[in-house]
Design a protein around this motif. Structure first.
Motif, PDB file in Angstrom:
ATOM      1  N   VAL A 230      46.102   0.040 -85.227  1.00 36.66           N
ATOM      2  CA  VAL A 230      44.696   0.418 -85.347  1.00 36.66           C
ATOM      3  C   VAL A 230      43.915  -0.757 -85.916  1.00 36.66           C
ATOM      4  CG1 VAL A 230      43.011   1.953 -86.423  1.00 36.66           C
ATOM      5  CG2 VAL A 230      45.215   2.862 -85.676  1.00 36.66           C
ATOM      6  N   LEU A 231      42.935  -1.215 -85.147  1.00 37.00           N
ATOM      7  CA  LEU A 231      42.038  -2.270 -85.604  1.00 37.00           C
ATOM      8  C   LEU A 231      40.631  -1.680 -85.668  1.00 37.00           C
ATOM      9  CD1 LEU A 231      43.374  -5.201 -83.404  1.00 37.00           C
ATOM     10  CD2 LEU A 231      43.941  -4.689 -85.793  1.00 37.00           C
ATOM     11  N   THR A 232      40.013  -1.735 -86.836  1.00 37.62           N
ATOM     12  CA  THR A 232      38.732  -1.084 -87.061  1.00 37.62           C
ATOM     13  C   THR A 232      37.668  -2.105 -87.438  1.00 37.62           C
ATOM     14  OG1 THR A 232      39.913   0.882 -87.872  1.00 37.62           O
ATOM     15  CG2 THR A 232      37.552   0.745 -88.335  1.00 37.62           C
ATOM     16  N   ASN A 233      36.583  -2.124 -86.687  1.00 33.08           N
ATOM     17  CA  ASN A 233      35.443  -2.995 -86.975  1.00 33.08           C
ATOM     18  C   ASN A 233      35.859  -4.464 -87.061  1.00 33.08           C
ATOM     19  OD1 ASN A 233      32.645  -3.273 -87.393  1.00 33.08           O
ATOM     20  ND2 ASN A 233      32.921  -3.418 -89.602  1.00 33.08           N
ATOM     21  N   CYS A 234      36.638  -4.895 -86.096  1.00 32.37           N
ATOM     22  CA  CYS A 234      37.094  -6.277 -86.057  1.00 32.37           C
ATOM     23  C   CYS A 234      36.444  -7.018 -84.884  1.00 32.37           C
ATOM     24  CB  CYS A 234      38.621  -6.329 -85.907  1.00 32.37           C
ATOM     25  SG  CYS A 234      39.529  -5.608 -87.294  1.00 32.37           S
ATOM     26  N   LYS A 235      36.363  -8.361 -84.989  1.00 26.91           N
ATOM     27  CA  LYS A 235      35.751  -9.179 -83.955  1.00 26.91           C
ATOM     28  C   LYS A 235      36.690 -10.308 -83.538  1.00 26.91           C
ATOM     29  CE  LYS A 235      30.984  -8.342 -85.467  1.00 26.91           C
ATOM     30  NZ  LYS A 235      29.695  -8.954 -85.905  1.00 26.91           N
ATOM     31  N   LYS A 236      36.660 -10.618 -82.276  1.00 27.54           N
ATOM     32  CA  LYS A 236      37.500 -11.652 -81.664  1.00 27.54           C
ATOM     33  C   LYS A 236      38.986 -11.371 -81.915  1.00 27.54           C
ATOM     34  CE  LYS A 236      35.552 -15.617 -82.843  1.00 27.54           C
ATOM     35  NZ  LYS A 236      35.251 -17.070 -82.744  1.00 27.54           N
ATOM     36  N   ILE A 237      39.542 -10.626 -80.978  1.00 29.25           N
ATOM     37  CA  ILE A 237      40.921 -10.142 -81.083  1.00 29.25           C
ATOM     38  C   ILE A 237      41.668 -10.510 -79.811  1.00 29.25           C
ATOM     39  CG2 ILE A 237      42.372  -8.083 -81.347  1.00 29.25           C
ATOM     40  CD1 ILE A 237      39.648  -6.729 -82.361  1.00 29.25           C
ATOM     41  N   LEU A 238      42.911 -10.940 -79.964  1.00 28.77           N
ATOM     42  CA  LEU A 238      43.784 -11.186 -78.820  1.00 28.77           C
ATOM     43  C   LEU A 238      45.124 -10.506 -79.046  1.00 28.77           C
ATOM     44  CD1 LEU A 238      44.552 -12.668 -76.159  1.00 28.77           C
ATOM     45  CD2 LEU A 238      45.364 -14.561 -77.597  1.00 28.77           C
ATOM     46  N   LEU A 239      45.535  -9.673 -78.097  1.00 26.76           N
ATOM     47  CA  LEU A 239      46.903  -9.165 -78.033  1.00 26.76           C
ATOM     48  C   LEU A 239      47.469  -9.673 -76.723  1.00 26.76           C
ATOM     49  CD1 LEU A 239      46.299  -5.437 -79.106  1.00 26.76           C
ATOM     50  CD2 LEU A 239      46.780  -7.401 -80.575  1.00 26.76           C
ATOM     51  N   GLU A 240      48.535 -10.485 -76.792  1.00 25.31           N
ATOM     52  CA  GLU A 240      49.003 -11.147 -75.579  1.00 25.31           C
ATOM     53  C   GLU A 240      50.520 -11.260 -75.546  1.00 25.31           C
ATOM     54  OE1 GLU A 240      47.544 -14.852 -72.897  1.00 25.31           O
ATOM     55  OE2 GLU A 240      47.865 -15.302 -75.016  1.00 25.31           O
ATOM     56  N   GLY A 241      51.116 -10.832 -74.424  1.00 27.82           N
ATOM     57  CA  GLY A 241      52.522 -11.106 -74.145  1.00 27.82           C
ATOM     58  C   GLY A 241      53.524 -10.180 -74.791  1.00 27.82           C
ATOM     59  N   VAL A 242      53.141  -9.487 -75.845  1.00 26.70           N
ATOM     60  CA  VAL A 242      54.070  -8.708 -76.664  1.00 26.70           C
ATOM     61  C   VAL A 242      54.349  -7.355 -76.013  1.00 26.70           C
ATOM     62  CG1 VAL A 242      54.352  -7.648 -78.944  1.00 26.70           C
ATOM     63  CG2 VAL A 242      53.250  -9.880 -78.734  1.00 26.70           C
ATOM     64  N   THR A 243      55.496  -6.773 -76.318  1.00 27.65           N
ATOM     65  CA  THR A 243      55.806  -5.394 -75.965  1.00 27.65           C
ATOM     66  C   THR A 243      55.519  -4.498 -77.160  1.00 27.65           C
ATOM     67  OG1 THR A 243      57.523  -5.986 -74.366  1.00 27.65           O
ATOM     68  CG2 THR A 243      57.629  -3.772 -75.310  1.00 27.65           C
ATOM     69  N   PHE A 244      54.634  -3.523 -76.967  1.00 25.65           N
ATOM     70  CA  PHE A 244      54.378  -2.491 -77.970  1.00 25.65           C
ATOM     71  C   PHE A 244      55.006  -1.200 -77.452  1.00 25.65           C
ATOM     72  CE2 PHE A 244      50.915  -5.488 -78.641  1.00 25.65           C
ATOM     73  CZ  PHE A 244      50.817  -5.550 -80.026  1.00 25.65           C
ATOM     74  N   GLN A 245      55.865  -0.587 -78.254  1.00 26.73           N
ATOM     75  CA  GLN A 245      56.584   0.576 -77.745  1.00 26.73           C
ATOM     76  C   GLN A 245      56.886   1.598 -78.832  1.00 26.73           C
ATOM     77  OE1 GLN A 245      60.216  -1.276 -76.202  1.00 26.73           O
ATOM     78  NE2 GLN A 245      61.341  -0.587 -78.006  1.00 26.73           N
ATOM     79  N   ASN A 246      57.179   2.824 -78.353  1.00 30.52           N
ATOM     80  CA  ASN A 246      57.716   3.872 -79.215  1.00 30.52           C
ATOM     81  C   ASN A 246      56.788   4.174 -80.383  1.00 30.52           C
ATOM     82  OD1 ASN A 246      59.605   5.796 -79.853  1.00 30.52           O
ATOM     83  ND2 ASN A 246      60.994   4.391 -80.879  1.00 30.52           N
ATOM     84  N   SER A 247      55.536   4.463 -80.063  1.00 36.40           N
ATOM     85  CA  SER A 247      54.541   4.713 -81.102  1.00 36.40           C
ATOM     86  C   SER A 247      54.637   6.149 -81.609  1.00 36.40           C
ATOM     87  CB  SER A 247      53.138   4.461 -80.541  1.00 36.40           C
ATOM     88  OG  SER A 247      52.898   5.251 -79.388  1.00 36.40           O
ATOM     89  N   PRO A 248      54.331   6.389 -82.896  1.00 42.55           N
ATOM     90  CA  PRO A 248      54.308   7.772 -83.399  1.00 42.55           C
ATOM     91  C   PRO A 248      53.263   8.628 -82.686  1.00 42.55           C
ATOM     92  CG  PRO A 248      54.470   6.213 -85.216  1.00 42.55           C
ATOM     93  CD  PRO A 248      54.191   5.402 -83.973  1.00 42.55           C
ATOM     94  N   ALA A 249      52.072   8.074 -82.479  1.00 46.06           N
ATOM     95  CA  ALA A 249      51.022   8.756 -81.708  1.00 46.06           C
ATOM     96  C   ALA A 249      50.527   7.757 -80.654  1.00 46.06           C
ATOM     97  CB  ALA A 249      49.907   9.247 -82.627  1.00 46.06           C
ATOM     98  N   TRP A 250      49.227   7.436 -80.633  1.00 44.13           N
ATOM     99  CA  TRP A 250      48.747   6.435 -79.680  1.00 44.13           C
ATOM    100  C   TRP A 250      49.405   5.089 -79.952  1.00 44.13           C
ATOM    101  CZ3 TRP A 250      42.750   7.391 -80.322  1.00 44.13           C
ATOM    102  CH2 TRP A 250      42.438   8.681 -79.859  1.00 44.13           C
ATOM    103  N   ASN A 251      49.505   4.280 -78.914  1.00 46.59           N
ATOM    104  CA  ASN A 251      50.081   2.949 -79.083  1.00 46.59           C
ATOM    105  C   ASN A 251      49.061   1.975 -79.674  1.00 46.59           C
ATOM    106  OD1 ASN A 251      52.451   1.289 -78.652  1.00 46.59           O
ATOM    107  ND2 ASN A 251      52.843   2.557 -76.862  1.00 46.59           N
ATOM    108  N   LEU A 252      47.987   1.696 -78.936  1.00 48.14           N
ATOM    109  CA  LEU A 252      46.992   0.697 -79.346  1.00 48.14           C
ATOM    110  C   LEU A 252      45.635   1.370 -79.472  1.00 48.14           C
ATOM    111  CD1 LEU A 252      48.031  -2.117 -76.825  1.00 48.14           C
ATOM    112  CD2 LEU A 252      48.914  -1.724 -79.145  1.00 48.14           C
ATOM    113  N   HIS A 253      44.988   1.199 -80.623  1.00 51.29           N
ATOM    114  CA  HIS A 253      43.715   1.875 -80.870  1.00 51.29           C
ATOM    115  C   HIS A 253      42.711   0.916 -81.524  1.00 51.29           C
ATOM    116  CE1 HIS A 253      41.317   5.258 -83.062  1.00 51.29           C
ATOM    117  NE2 HIS A 253      40.703   4.854 -81.971  1.00 51.29           N
TER     118      HIS A 253
END
Length: 557
Positions: A230-253
């Motif tokens: 969870v990223l809240t009120n953030c600016k200039k963000i990069l998510l690249e190349g990684v595997t995100f898996q097996n989240s308790p609820a939503w994966n990326l928010h």
């Protein structure tokens, strides 16, 4: 120490280009400049978490070491925090500005299943302020941040999630219940703990109430599952190349963020993962999602902007979004807007994507009480195969259930009533969907608006769908279908219109020998205009119900 910098981090990428759509309306062709998404930029200095005492042995809890490394690098002006080879067990990670968290290919970050490591914090759940367990990865009010590399981030979601028996094989179910936890009285649901059970029976569990503190929610804490990131009120963000898996609820928010890039990600959850969404972009501006693969338990790529009164009060739409070159495998929907869209959504481009086995392909959902306006949505070049539900769906009666009923599940029919239009009345309008091919769906196209607020101004062009059922249009106005080819097994009817107005069908193609081409019902139906369509291939061109004015359907060459 070797210097590492993330790909695409050192320059601003201008993404403005020309995107063309044609529609059978006054706006025959429009040119739109795509938004520009500002990119991150980091110092090349690299610090390994091992230098702060972290151990990748799968046993050591590395929460303090990882967070100290991130804080130290940020305080020195930023740079790269390296997660080297190893299995890194940890509690919640808190990101800091100007830090690129970089995972080596053979690095796995796994979050602990010790719930005591996750404190209750004031957060957000499904568009409303709520107490939640602290997310495994979080950041608030940050700028210039990234998670990059080619390693794996695992949320250990199986420790948190309840599971429906009907979604597992008999062997899987027996193995699950033998692991511990609690089975519901009817034997249809497994819960990780008694606290989870109690939370599931609590109305508005976790919703923030004035005068209550975290301690007041301790008896249902396990139920308040966190989103993985969870990223809240953030600016200039990069998510690249990684595997995100097996989240308790939503994966990326990402919530209330600006200039967000998601590139070449693998986002995974078991197909039975309840609330296991891929990415939920909520009330964000200037977003690029490209080259990524989603295989999850709920919606794949989803646009949101808050829920009901809380979302309208926030009043921040998700806008200026580019979604391209992505593949979605299992998900409730491939590309989705809603149902929490109370702050609105606008100026969104989705193109060059493939959906394989998603319950619904293009899914636009809302319900009374949401409010919000969703408009100016442009979709081009979408390919789908093996869709168990609708290939294209607009539904303003969303009921918070799985889009495809489980075996033996019975659902009540919608009871249509008209209510006054208020700020809580949602709107869908100005959609342009072009060049869609779907091989295998339960239903080709479904529109269901509200009687007091129809779905409006939807343009579909060059669409070919092979499905069991055809097209259904209910409570919709200003629908333009041009060069739509529906190859259906059930041809009685091919097109059903109920209380539709200004329905324009040009160049419809369908299976030769169809039992009934057009079924027209509803006393409000008028202005159904059919052109460029060979109706002689059908055994019966039309059936018009008694309550419909006989001039409502006009067929011409």
């Amino acid at each position: 120490m070797k210097h590492i910098s993330a790909c695409s981090c050192h320059s601003k990428i201008a993404l403005a280009c020309i995107f063309l759509f044609s529609a059978a309306s006054a706006m025959a062709q429009q040119k739109v400049n795509l938004p520009i998404i500002q990119q991150v930029n980091f110092k090349k200095d690299t610090t390994s978490i091992a230098s702060f005492g972290a151990k990748g042995d799968g046993v050591t809890l590395n929460t303090q070491s990882i967070n100290k490394t991130i804080a130290s690098v940020s305080q020195k002006g930023g740079g790269v925090v390296l997660i080297p080879s190893g299995l890194w067990l940890t509690g919640p990670i808190e990101l800091k500005s100007n830090v690129n968290l970089h995972l080596k290919r053979d690095a796995i970050v796994q979050f602990t299943d010790d719930f005591n490591q996750y404190k209750l914090v004031e957060g957000n759940w499904e568009g409303q302020p709520a107490w939640r367990n602290q997310s495994p990865i979080s950041g608030v009010n940050l700028e210039n941040i990234a998670i990059t590399g080619s390693g794996i981030i695992d949320g250990n979601g199986g420790a948190w999630r309840m599971v429906k028996k009907d979604k597992l094989t008999e062997t899987q179910w027996k193995k699950l219940i033998s692991s511990g936890g609690v089975v519901s009285e009817d034997g249809k649901m497994w819960y990780p703990s008694e606290k989870t059970v109690k939370g599931s029976k609590t109305k508005n569990a976790g919703v923030i109430v004035a005068g209550k503190t975290a301690a007041d929610y301790e008896d249902i804490k396990d139920f308040l599952r966190p989103n993985l990131l969870v990223l809240t009120n953030c600016k200039k963000i990069l998510l690249e190349g990684v595997t995100f898996q097996n989240s308790p609820a939503w994966n990326l928010h990402p919530l209330l963020c600006e200039d967000l890039t998601l590139r070449n990600l693998q986002v995974k959850n078991p197909w039975f993962a309840q609330n296991g969404d891929g990415v939920d972009v909520e009330s964000c501006k200037n977003v690029l999602i490209e080259g990524s693969t989603f295989d999850v338990g709920d919606d794949g790529i989803c646009i949101k902007s808050g829920r009901d009164e809380a979302g309208r009060k926030r009043g921040v739409p998700t806008e200026n979004v580019i979604i391209r070159n992505n593949v979605v495998y299992h998900a409730h929907g491939g590309f989705v807007i809603g149902s929490e869209m109370s702050g609105g959504a606008k100026n969104i481009w989705v193109y060059d994507c493939s959906f394989i086995g998603t319950d619904i392909g293009l899914r636009f959902k809302t319900t009374r009480g949401r409010g919000g306006v969703v408009e100016n949505i442009f979709v081009d070049n979408i390919n789908m195969i093996d869709i168990p539900g609708e290939a294209i769906l607009f539904d303003m009666y969303y009921a918070a259930v799985d889009p495809v009923p489980l075996a033996g599940e019975k659902r009540e029919a919608i009871k249509t009533v008209t209510v006054p239009v208020t700020a809580a009345t949602p709107q869908f309008k100005n959609f342009y969907i072009k060049n869609v091919v779907a091989n295998g769906a339960e239903k080709a196209i479904f529109f269901r608006g509200l009687p007091e607020m129809n779905i409006k101004d939807i343009h579909l062009e060059n669409v070919t769908i092979q499905s069991k059922k055809g097209i259904e249009i209910i409570e919709a106005s200003g629908i333009f279908l041009k060069n739509v080819n529906v190859i259906t097994n059930d041809t009685n009817p091919v097109v059903h219109v109920q209380n539709g107005t200004n329905i324009n069908i040009n160049g419809l193609q369908y299976k030769n020998g169809a039992e009934l081409l057009f079924d027209i019902t509803g006393e409000k139906t008028k202005g159904v205009n059919v052109t460029g369509t060979d109706v002689s291939k059908a055994k019966k061109a039309s059936a018009i119900s008694q309550e419909v004015n006989k001039t409502a359907l006009q067929i011409s060459k």
